[in-house]
Design a protein around this motif. Sequence first.
Motif, PDB file in Angstrom:
ATOM      1  N   LEU A 107      37.716  35.407  38.631  1.00 49.74           N
ATOM      2  CA  LEU A 107      39.147  35.296  38.922  1.00 49.74           C
ATOM      3  C   LEU A 107      39.959  36.378  38.227  1.00 49.74           C
ATOM      4  O   LEU A 107      39.630  36.802  37.114  1.00 49.74           O
ATOM      5  CB  LEU A 107      39.657  33.928  38.477  1.00 49.74           C
ATOM      6  N   ILE A 108      41.038  36.790  38.849  1.00 48.20           N
ATOM      7  CA  ILE A 108      41.988  37.713  38.221  1.00 48.20           C
ATOM      8  C   ILE A 108      42.855  36.905  37.266  1.00 48.20           C
ATOM      9  O   ILE A 108      43.550  35.979  37.678  1.00 48.20           O
ATOM     10  CB  ILE A 108      42.844  38.438  39.271  1.00 48.20           C
ATOM     11  N   LEU A 109      42.794  37.255  35.981  1.00 47.15           N
ATOM     12  CA  LEU A 109      43.581  36.567  34.957  1.00 47.15           C
ATOM     13  C   LEU A 109      44.951  37.217  34.774  1.00 47.15           C
ATOM     14  O   LEU A 109      45.929  36.544  34.496  1.00 47.15           O
ATOM     15  CB  LEU A 109      42.821  36.562  33.631  1.00 47.15           C
ATOM     16  N   ALA A 110      45.001  38.548  34.904  1.00 47.57           N
ATOM     17  CA  ALA A 110      46.256  39.293  34.757  1.00 47.57           C
ATOM     18  C   ALA A 110      46.079  40.652  35.423  1.00 47.57           C
ATOM     19  O   ALA A 110      44.970  41.176  35.505  1.00 47.57           O
ATOM     20  CB  ALA A 110      46.611  39.473  33.288  1.00 47.57           C
ATOM     21  N   GLN A 111      47.203  41.218  35.869  1.00 50.18           N
ATOM     22  CA  GLN A 111      47.195  42.576  36.412  1.00 50.18           C
ATOM     23  C   GLN A 111      48.591  43.155  36.291  1.00 50.18           C
ATOM     24  O   GLN A 111      49.573  42.432  36.222  1.00 50.18           O
ATOM     25  CB  GLN A 111      46.704  42.596  37.850  1.00 50.18           C
ATOM     26  N   GLY A 112      48.663  44.463  36.224  1.00 50.72           N
ATOM     27  CA  GLY A 112      49.963  45.111  36.108  1.00 50.72           C
ATOM     28  C   GLY A 112      49.826  46.546  35.643  1.00 50.72           C
ATOM     29  O   GLY A 112      48.729  47.100  35.569  1.00 50.72           O
ATOM     30  N   TRP A 113      50.962  47.135  35.323  1.00 47.62           N
ATOM     31  CA  TRP A 113      50.987  48.531  34.875  1.00 47.62           C
ATOM     32  C   TRP A 113      50.752  48.606  33.373  1.00 47.62           C
ATOM     33  O   TRP A 113      51.208  47.752  32.619  1.00 47.62           O
ATOM     34  CB  TRP A 113      52.310  49.191  35.226  1.00 47.62           C
ATOM     35  N   LEU A 114      50.050  49.648  32.958  1.00 44.87           N
ATOM     36  CA  LEU A 114      49.713  49.887  31.562  1.00 44.87           C
ATOM     37  C   LEU A 114      49.855  51.375  31.296  1.00 44.87           C
ATOM     38  O   LEU A 114      49.305  52.201  32.038  1.00 44.87           O
ATOM     39  CB  LEU A 114      48.266  49.435  31.309  1.00 44.87           C
ATOM     40  N   ASP A 115      50.614  51.746  30.279  1.00 42.41           N
ATOM     41  CA  ASP A 115      50.760  53.149  29.895  1.00 42.41           C
ATOM     42  C   ASP A 115      49.908  53.405  28.661  1.00 42.41           C
ATOM     43  O   ASP A 115      50.026  52.697  27.659  1.00 42.41           O
ATOM     44  CB  ASP A 115      52.220  53.484  29.585  1.00 42.41           C
ATOM     45  N   LEU A 116      49.046  54.428  28.744  1.00 38.95           N
ATOM     46  CA  LEU A 116      48.152  54.774  27.639  1.00 38.95           C
ATOM     47  C   LEU A 116      48.418  56.203  27.183  1.00 38.95           C
ATOM     48  O   LEU A 116      48.629  57.091  28.016  1.00 38.95           O
ATOM     49  CB  LEU A 116      46.690  54.661  28.077  1.00 38.95           C
TER      50      LEU A 116
ATOM     51  N   VAL B 257      50.890  62.615  25.684  1.00 38.75           N
ATOM     52  CA  VAL B 257      51.381  62.370  27.028  1.00 38.75           C
ATOM     53  C   VAL B 257      50.992  60.943  27.402  1.00 38.75           C
ATOM     54  O   VAL B 257      49.867  60.514  27.164  1.00 38.75           O
ATOM     55  CB  VAL B 257      50.743  63.365  28.032  1.00 38.75           C
ATOM     56  N   TRP B 258      51.932  60.212  27.970  1.00 42.39           N
ATOM     57  CA  TRP B 258      51.652  58.846  28.392  1.00 42.39           C
ATOM     58  C   TRP B 258      51.267  58.846  29.860  1.00 42.39           C
ATOM     59  O   TRP B 258      51.953  59.412  30.700  1.00 42.39           O
ATOM     60  CB  TRP B 258      52.876  57.952  28.151  1.00 42.39           C
ATOM     61  N   VAL B 259      50.134  58.201  30.156  1.00 44.61           N
ATOM     62  CA  VAL B 259      49.594  58.165  31.508  1.00 44.61           C
ATOM     63  C   VAL B 259      49.612  56.720  32.009  1.00 44.61           C
ATOM     64  O   VAL B 259      49.136  55.810  31.325  1.00 44.61           O
ATOM     65  CB  VAL B 259      48.147  58.724  31.534  1.00 44.61           C
ATOM     66  N   ARG B 260      50.154  56.532  33.195  1.00 36.20           N
ATOM     67  CA  ARG B 260      50.290  55.194  33.777  1.00 36.20           C
ATOM     68  C   ARG B 260      49.024  54.804  34.538  1.00 36.20           C
ATOM     69  O   ARG B 260      48.484  55.591  35.313  1.00 36.20           O
ATOM     70  CB  ARG B 260      51.487  55.207  34.731  1.00 36.20           C
ATOM     71  N   HIS B 261      48.552  53.584  34.280  1.00 35.68           N
ATOM     72  CA  HIS B 261      47.371  53.042  34.950  1.00 35.68           C
ATOM     73  C   HIS B 261      47.687  51.640  35.470  1.00 35.68           C
ATOM     74  O   HIS B 261      48.528  50.944  34.916  1.00 35.68           O
ATOM     75  CB  HIS B 261      46.188  52.916  33.985  1.00 35.68           C
ATOM     76  N   TRP B 262      46.985  51.228  36.500  1.00 31.82           N
ATOM     77  CA  TRP B 262      47.029  49.848  36.985  1.00 31.82           C
ATOM     78  C   TRP B 262      45.834  49.140  36.364  1.00 31.82           C
ATOM     79  O   TRP B 262      44.721  49.643  36.411  1.00 31.82           O
ATOM     80  CB  TRP B 262      46.943  49.816  38.507  1.00 31.82           C
ATOM     81  N   PHE B 263      46.060  47.999  35.716  1.00 32.11           N
ATOM     82  CA  PHE B 263      44.935  47.271  35.139  1.00 32.11           C
ATOM     83  C   PHE B 263      44.734  45.957  35.870  1.00 32.11           C
ATOM     84  O   PHE B 263      45.671  45.362  36.389  1.00 32.11           O
ATOM     85  CB  PHE B 263      45.127  47.030  33.635  1.00 32.11           C
ATOM     86  N   VAL B 264      43.476  45.525  35.905  1.00 32.88           N
ATOM     87  CA  VAL B 264      43.105  44.225  36.455  1.00 32.88           C
ATOM     88  C   VAL B 264      42.153  43.586  35.445  1.00 32.88           C
ATOM     89  O   VAL B 264      41.094  44.139  35.154  1.00 32.88           O
ATOM     90  CB  VAL B 264      42.425  44.347  37.837  1.00 32.88           C
TER      91      VAL B 264
END
Length: 77
Positions: free
Chosen positions: A9-18, A27-34
Motif C-alpha cells: 500500500l501507498i502510505l504517503a506521497q508528495g514532493w520532496l526537495d533534496l 542546489v535544491w532538486v525537486r523529487h516526487w516520493f512514494v
Amino acid sequence: MVNKPVQDLILAQGWLDLPREEADDEVWVRHWFVLKNSVLALYSEDAKSKGQLTQPVVQLLTTDMRSAQRAKGVDYY
C-alpha cells in the motif's frame, strides 16, 4: 489457515526537495516520493510531470530504514 497476499500500500506521497552540491553551491532538486509498505521511491520532477513513474531515481527498502515520519512546522521538504 488461508494465506492472503500482502498488499504493498501507498502510505504517503508528495514532493520532496533534496540538496545537491553543484560547483561549490548547494542546489535544491525537486523529487516526487512514494512511500509504500516495502519501499521508498524517489522520481524526477520530469518523470512525475510526464506520468512515467516506472523507473525511480532512488529506491530504498523500508527494511533498511529506521523510521519515517512527517516533518512538523515546515512548509516544504
